[in-house]
Write a protein that holds these residues in place. Structure first.
Motif, PDB file in Angstrom:
ATOM      1  N   LEU A   1      36.190  93.927  53.590  1.00  0.00           N
ATOM      2  CA  LEU A   1      35.235  92.817  53.612  1.00  0.00           C
ATOM      3  C   LEU A   1      33.834  93.306  53.249  1.00  0.00           C
ATOM      4  O   LEU A   1      33.121  92.693  52.445  1.00  0.00           O
ATOM      5  N   LEU A   2      33.465  94.435  53.831  1.00  0.00           N
ATOM      6  CA  LEU A   2      32.148  94.999  53.524  1.00  0.00           C
ATOM      7  C   LEU A   2      32.051  95.379  52.052  1.00  0.00           C
ATOM      8  O   LEU A   2      31.039  95.127  51.397  1.00  0.00           O
ATOM      9  N   ALA A   3      33.122  95.973  51.549  1.00  0.00           N
ATOM     10  CA  ALA A   3      33.125  96.375  50.138  1.00  0.00           C
ATOM     11  C   ALA A   3      33.022  95.150  49.235  1.00  0.00           C
ATOM     12  O   ALA A   3      32.324  95.175  48.212  1.00  0.00           O
ATOM     13  N   THR A   4      33.688  94.075  49.624  1.00  0.00           N
ATOM     14  CA  THR A   4      33.628  92.852  48.826  1.00  0.00           C
ATOM     15  C   THR A   4      32.210  92.291  48.794  1.00  0.00           C
ATOM     16  O   THR A   4      31.706  91.868  47.751  1.00  0.00           O
ATOM     17  N   LEU A   5      31.551  92.293  49.943  1.00  0.00           N
ATOM     18  CA  LEU A   5      30.169  91.808  50.009  1.00  0.00           C
ATOM     19  C   LEU A   5      29.251  92.645  49.119  1.00  0.00           C
ATOM     20  O   LEU A   5      28.428  92.106  48.370  1.00  0.00           O
ATOM     21  N   ALA A   6      29.415  93.945  49.218  1.00  0.00           N
ATOM     22  CA  ALA A   6      28.575  94.833  48.414  1.00  0.00           C
ATOM     23  C   ALA A   6      28.846  94.615  46.926  1.00  0.00           C
ATOM     24  O   ALA A   6      27.917  94.566  46.112  1.00  0.00           O
ATOM     25  N   ALA A   7      30.118  94.460  46.581  1.00  0.00           N
ATOM     26  CA  ALA A   7      30.475  94.250  45.174  1.00  0.00           C
ATOM     27  C   ALA A   7      29.903  92.933  44.663  1.00  0.00           C
ATOM     28  O   ALA A   7      29.426  92.845  43.534  1.00  0.00           O
ATOM     29  N   PHE A   8      29.929  91.922  45.518  1.00  0.00           N
ATOM     30  CA  PHE A   8      29.391  90.626  45.107  1.00  0.00           C
ATOM     31  C   PHE A   8      27.890  90.725  44.831  1.00  0.00           C
ATOM     32  O   PHE A   8      27.393  90.199  43.828  1.00  0.00           O
ATOM     33  N   ALA A   9      27.193  91.394  45.727  1.00  0.00           N
ATOM     34  CA  ALA A   9      25.747  91.553  45.528  1.00  0.00           C
ATOM     35  C   ALA A   9      25.475  92.308  44.235  1.00  0.00           C
ATOM     36  O   ALA A   9      24.588  91.943  43.449  1.00  0.00           O
ATOM     37  N   PHE A  10      26.253  93.349  44.007  1.00  0.00           N
ATOM     38  CA  PHE A  10      26.071  94.143  42.792  1.00  0.00           C
ATOM     39  C   PHE A  10      26.356  93.286  41.558  1.00  0.00           C
ATOM     40  O   PHE A  10      25.617  93.328  40.566  1.00  0.00           O
ATOM     41  N   GLN A  11      27.427  92.514  41.630  1.00  0.00           N
ATOM     42  CA  GLN A  11      27.820  91.691  40.488  1.00  0.00           C
ATOM     43  C   GLN A  11      26.768  90.637  40.170  1.00  0.00           C
ATOM     44  O   GLN A  11      26.461  90.365  39.011  1.00  0.00           O
TER      45      GLN A  11
ATOM     46  N   VAL B   1      23.530  90.886  59.997  1.00  0.00           N
ATOM     47  CA  VAL B   1      22.454  91.626  59.332  1.00  0.00           C
ATOM     48  C   VAL B   1      22.812  91.869  57.871  1.00  0.00           C
ATOM     49  O   VAL B   1      21.991  91.695  56.959  1.00  0.00           O
ATOM     50  N   LEU B   2      24.065  92.256  57.637  1.00  0.00           N
ATOM     51  CA  LEU B   2      24.497  92.529  56.266  1.00  0.00           C
ATOM     52  C   LEU B   2      24.406  91.280  55.391  1.00  0.00           C
ATOM     53  O   LEU B   2      23.959  91.338  54.244  1.00  0.00           O
ATOM     54  N   LEU B   3      24.811  90.160  55.942  1.00  0.00           N
ATOM     55  CA  LEU B   3      24.731  88.912  55.178  1.00  0.00           C
ATOM     56  C   LEU B   3      23.278  88.563  54.868  1.00  0.00           C
ATOM     57  O   LEU B   3      22.968  88.054  53.804  1.00  0.00           O
ATOM     58  N   GLY B   4      22.404  88.852  55.810  1.00  0.00           N
ATOM     59  CA  GLY B   4      20.976  88.618  55.573  1.00  0.00           C
ATOM     60  C   GLY B   4      20.468  89.460  54.419  1.00  0.00           C
ATOM     61  O   GLY B   4      19.767  88.960  53.534  1.00  0.00           O
TER      62      GLY B   4
END
Lengths: 180, 195
Positions: free
Chosen positions: A33-43, B18-21
């Motif tokens: 889930l964390l990796a997906t969030l990071a990938a989305f932000a990067f994308q 926090v991460l979502l923020g």
């Protein structure tokens, strides 16, 4: 002797056999889930970078064309288009071609001509006249390739939905024709 | 064991907020940067287009503002390409500088980043001090005539970060990019100057 009484209070008691590895398992569950969030932000950032490059190129192209001498307008049109393509390719935008760049002539009321004037064709020798009011540069990048995480933009049909793939990016800039 | 079960879930829930923020912040800043670039380009184009109309007549002044407004509205601020700058939020000021040498050199050289550069040139005056000077016009016929375009704060962006922070009861209410440009000429026939 009860060894627990000798341990500092902040020190957790030893894990029972059933608890061992539970943190690892939970981390393994959470990590995707964390990796997906990071990938989305990067994308998203990558898309913004592409759009920014398109906008800057459209801006500089329209500005350069707006300053073109009337007698050399057609030649400048071709030259500006080539320069824009070169700039976009230098920005690392994959799959961009001359067909993605449009330089348009608009009249004094900001409307496109029904038929492009003779001077408004790449390489034309006819001089621009007073009918030319504005010039517009439009750069379109349909479904940009080279995205790091293209799976965020699926294409095709599935789950009762039609997915159209990566978004089409478009940038345009408009300048008054003002030959120097 | 019962006392510990769910501890990681709680920790994760806190960290996730926090991460979502931060994720929302990253997205908002990207969009803000994009909108800022586009809006600055729009202000540049509007100032140049409008300045070309300045011919020391009231009609020319009216046209200058109108053309600048039209050009401004042709730009699109967001990645989704669905939001145009709102000209009613922008300020269009027409003015003149009796001392053309210092004014035109200031325009050509460009001031660092000070908005409303005319404030730094005491010899320059506005035809009107508020939005839309079209009714008064610039007719003194001397020095530099100019059109200043200040896009104003354009609330075109949905502030995801603010929404995330709002859950915590704090945060900015809007992200408002802006653009600023000045275009002018020393005489109606002279080349356009711009910064």
């Amino acid at each position: 002797m009860n060894l627990h009484r000798l341990m500092p209070r902040s020190c957790p008691p030893p894990a029972s056999p059933g608890e061992r590895g539970s943190a690892t398992v939970e981390l393994a569950l959470i990590l995707p889930l964390l990796a997906t969030l990071a990938a989305f932000a990067f994308q998203f950032g990558q898309l913004c970078r592409l759009q920014n490059a398109l906008q800057r190129t459209a801006q500089s192209g329209a500005r350069a064309l707006s300053l073109a001498p009337a007698a050399q307008f057609g030649q400048q049109l071709a030259g500006v288009s080539a320069q824009m393509l070169q700039d976009l390719q230098a920005s690392g935008i994959a799959g961009i071609t001359a067909g993605n760049i449009q330089l348009q002539c608009l009249d004094g009321t900001l409307d496109p001509f029904g038929t492009a004037p003779a001077y408004c064709l790449p390489g034309a020798s006819a001089p621009a006249d007073a009918s030319l009011g504005f010039v517009q540069a439009v750069v379109t990048l349909p479904q940009p390739s080279g995205l790091s995480f293209p799976f965020f933009f699926p294409s095709g049909n599935g789950a009762g939905q039609t997915f159209s793939g990566p978004p089409t990016l478009t940038a345009s800039a408009l300048y008054r024709y003002a030959p120097q | 064991m019962n006392a510990q079960s769910g501890t990681i879930t709680l920790v994760f829930a806190s960290v996730l907020a926090v991460l979502l923020g931060f994720l929302a912040l990253a997205i908002d800043l990207s969009r803000l940067y994009l909108a800022r670039t586009t809006l600055q380009g729009a202000a540049d184009a509007a100032a140049l287009a409008g300045a070309r109309e300045l011919d020391d007549t009231v009609a020319g002044t009216v046209n200058a503002v109108l053309v600048a407004q039209q050009v401004l509205q042709r730009y699109r601020l967001t990645l989704e390409n669905n939001a145009a700058p709102d000209p009613s939020l922008a300020t269009f000021r027409v003015g003149s500088c009796p001392n053309p040498d210092s004014a035109s050199s200031a325009l050509a050289g460009g001031f660092a980043s000070a908005p409303h550069w005319v404030a730094q040139s005491p010899s320059c005056t506005f035809a009107g001090a508020t939005a839309n000077a079209a009714t008064t016009g610039v007719r003194d016929g001397t020095g530099l005539r100019f059109l200043e375009v200040d896009s104003g704060a354009q609330p075109a962006l949905t502030p995801y970060f603010a929404q995330a922070l709002a859950l915590l009861g704090a945060g900015p209410t809007a992200l408002t990019p802006y653009g600023y440009a000045v275009g002018g000429r020393v005489s109606p026939a002279a080349p356009l100057l711009y910064r």
